[in-house]
Design a protein around this motif. Structure first.
Motif: not given
Length: 564
Positions: A123-132, A154-168, A170-171
């Motif tokens: 769930t890091d930002p780059k892998m989150t964006i690539n998955a989406l 653990v915490i920054e993965g939560q931030l990635s998911l939180r931002d992704a779900i809200r369409g916010q 970027r990396f």
């Protein structure tokens, strides 16, 4: 200032139950469990570790942490029994559940109706964006085996998911490349928290006896994600969905179901909004598939055949039971060997009987964009694997790389056509006995190359894991914690069962030490590498007298916990 909170819930006065097999109706008791954040607070962490979110974690631990410890004690007793000659069996005390043909699970929630291809990843930002952006139907957002559980992850993965779900989300990479979500239709997110056995040492709670203990990794991962994102996901036309790893019994499933029911009422969300897919990746769970579905039925979408952890579980439970339970080279333990075939056929039959999705596992082969030959071989092997799964009745499957999505989708499209699933395939011809699930005779040798491969893969994976990487491409295979577990547990078993390689070489500690020296000598050493630490972890979990139940337990406590 260190954030703390006690378990004070919103005004909820009644915990409504569905039927008599659940706990009796009554007020929600959140207790007075105190939570303290022991890890450092970095940029934006306060957006996840809010006072209200910490209060929710406190409520979860107050109500469920004790039951979690009870379930882990049950696991120890079960392993002891199997190790002492008592093979697992289908339970007599739950026969009435299996024989009742009427009950069904809740099934797919919004956005989970078609799961033919799911992509997995951290769930890091780059892998989150690539998955989406991948074009998969579902993304398994993995906080478990594909994520090294550093505090940052653990915490920054939560931030990635939180931002992704809200369409916010970027990396920008260190090289200056910008990543953003561009897909018109993104995959449905199914988040995988850590298993019940793992702790989060950077968050501590005080129990009713006044003891300060490490928090449950499961409750932390689930709790933070659910608290911050459940309503946003519902508002977006989907929902809070979860993959549940490493379950070993229906009692563990019941614990999760109670967590879900409590959490829905805590936030004022309709009962049954949460959907869970359970990974059947332990030997005891294979004997309780229907019971697991039953206990989770109001929240259950399906089961997944977690092949790599399942192989590890077989080795772990039978490691001391003699030569007939010894498996050959990891590469020879394919999905068509007897015990793996029995397990997957039973899973599909069980799921479809109860209206649940059956999701296939992940082939380890991955493409290499710099090597066309490797890529062609990966496509061929993955296509064969997915053709078998689709033909067996699975409703969907996993891939670990975006380039494999078209390959997998083609095989499922050929079977499904325009249908979203194969729930109508009941597989009445399948009969799986208890002895079929432990028929581990394969009839292949242990080779010197297989032994060396295990040592090499385990050390190289652990080295990357210690640097914060949970999913690692090694020798054109995608390795995660589960495949590293197979590698080290096979070495332990081969030593303790006095095995020899095909050419007659005894597999001893001294022999393995020689291979460790070779692997370290060939390693790509650079500043900041963790090869020496990785070798020490490997020695502890593969060469020790005792067998740690998971290599991640001693490795986490020794190397990943931030103490400053």
């Amino acid at each position: 200032m260190t954030p703390t909170a006690t378990g004070t819930a919103p005004a909820i006065t009644e915990y409504t139950e569905i039927d008599p097999i659940r706990p009796t109706t009554g007020p929600i008791d959140t207790g007075a469990c105190a939570i303290e954040i022991a890890g450092p607070i970095r940029d934006r962490y306060e957006e996840v570790l809010t006072e209200d979110a910490i209060a929710f974690l406190a409520a979860l631990h107050s109500r469920f942490a004790g039951r979690r410890h009870d379930r882990l004690a049950d696991r120890m007793r079960r392993r002891f029994e199997i190790g002492n000659g008592h093979d697992p069996a289908f339970r007599d005390d739950t026969r009435h559940i299996r024989e009742d043909a009427e009950w069904q699970v809740a099934g797919a929630g919004p956005g989970l109706e078609d799961r033919r291809v799911e992509i997995t990843g951290p769930t890091d930002p780059k892998m989150t964006i690539n998955a989406l952006n991948s074009g998969a139907k579902v993304w398994l957002a993995d906080q478990e085996d594909a994520t090294s559980p550093t505090w940052r992850n653990v915490i920054e993965g939560q931030l990635s998911l939180r931002d992704a779900i809200r369409g916010q989300l970027r990396f920008t990479s260190p090289e200056g490349k910008t990543y953003e979500v561009t897909a018109e239709q993104t995959p449905t997110i199914v988040m995988r928290p850590r298993g019940w056995h793992l702790t989060e040492n950077h968050i501590q709670y005080t129990d009713r006896a006044g003891r300060t203990l490490a928090a449950s990794g499961s409750l932390v991962d689930f709790g933070l994600y659910f608290f911050h994102n459940a309503q946003a996901l519902i508002d977006g036309g989907r929902g809070p969905y979860f993959y549940l790893p490493k379950l070993e019994s229906s009692e563990e499933a019941k614990l999760w179901d109670d967590v879900f029911s409590f959490s829905e009422q805590y936030l004022g969300i309709d009962h049954g909004t949460i959907r869970a897919t359970v990974l059947i990746e332990t030997l005891p769970a294979a004997f309780e598939m229907e019971e697991i579905l039953f206990e989770l039925r109001d929240h259950c979408a399906g089961l997944n055949a977690g092949r790599w952890d399942y192989i590890f579980s077989i080795i772990k439970n039978y490691r001391g039971r003699g030569a007939r339970f010894v498996l050959p080279d990891r590469s020879e333990v394919t999905m068509t060997v007897p015990f793996m075939r029995a397990y997957t056929e039973l899973l599909v039959q069980t799921c479809h009987r109860r209206g649940a999705f059956a999701i296939g596992g992940m082939s380890a082969f991955i493409p290499n964009r710099r090597d066309p030959e490797v890529t062609a071989q990966a496509f061929e092997k993955v296509a064969a694997d997915k053709k078998r799964e689709a033909g067996d009745g699975f409703d969907g499957t996993w891939v670990a790389h975006p380039d494999l999505i078209p390959v997998a989708r083609a095989e499922f499209d050929a079977i499904l056509g325009d249908k979203p699933n194969q729930l109508d395939r009941q597989r009445p011809e399948v009969t799986v006995r208890a002895e079929d699930l432990i028929d581990v005779h394969i009839g292949r040798p242990i080779t010197a190359a297989g032994v060396r491969g295990n040592v090499s893969v385990a050390i190289r994976y652990i080295e990357a894991w210690l640097r914060g990487l949970g999913a690692v491409a090694i020798d054109n295979l995608m390795e995660d914690a589960a495949t590293a577990e197979i590698s080290r547990s096979q070495v332990w078993q081969w030593i303790h069962q006095d095995r020899r390689t095909e050419d007659g070489t005894a597999i001893t500690r001294d022999y393995i030490e020689g291979l460790i020296a070779e692997v370290l000598g060939e390693a790509d050493r650079r500043d900041g590498d963790r090869f020496d630490d990785a070798a020490e972890v490997f020695r502890e979990v593969a060469l020790g007298v005792d067998f740690p139940t998971f290599l991640t337990l001693p490795a986490y406590s020794r190397y990943l916990v931030e103490t400053d």
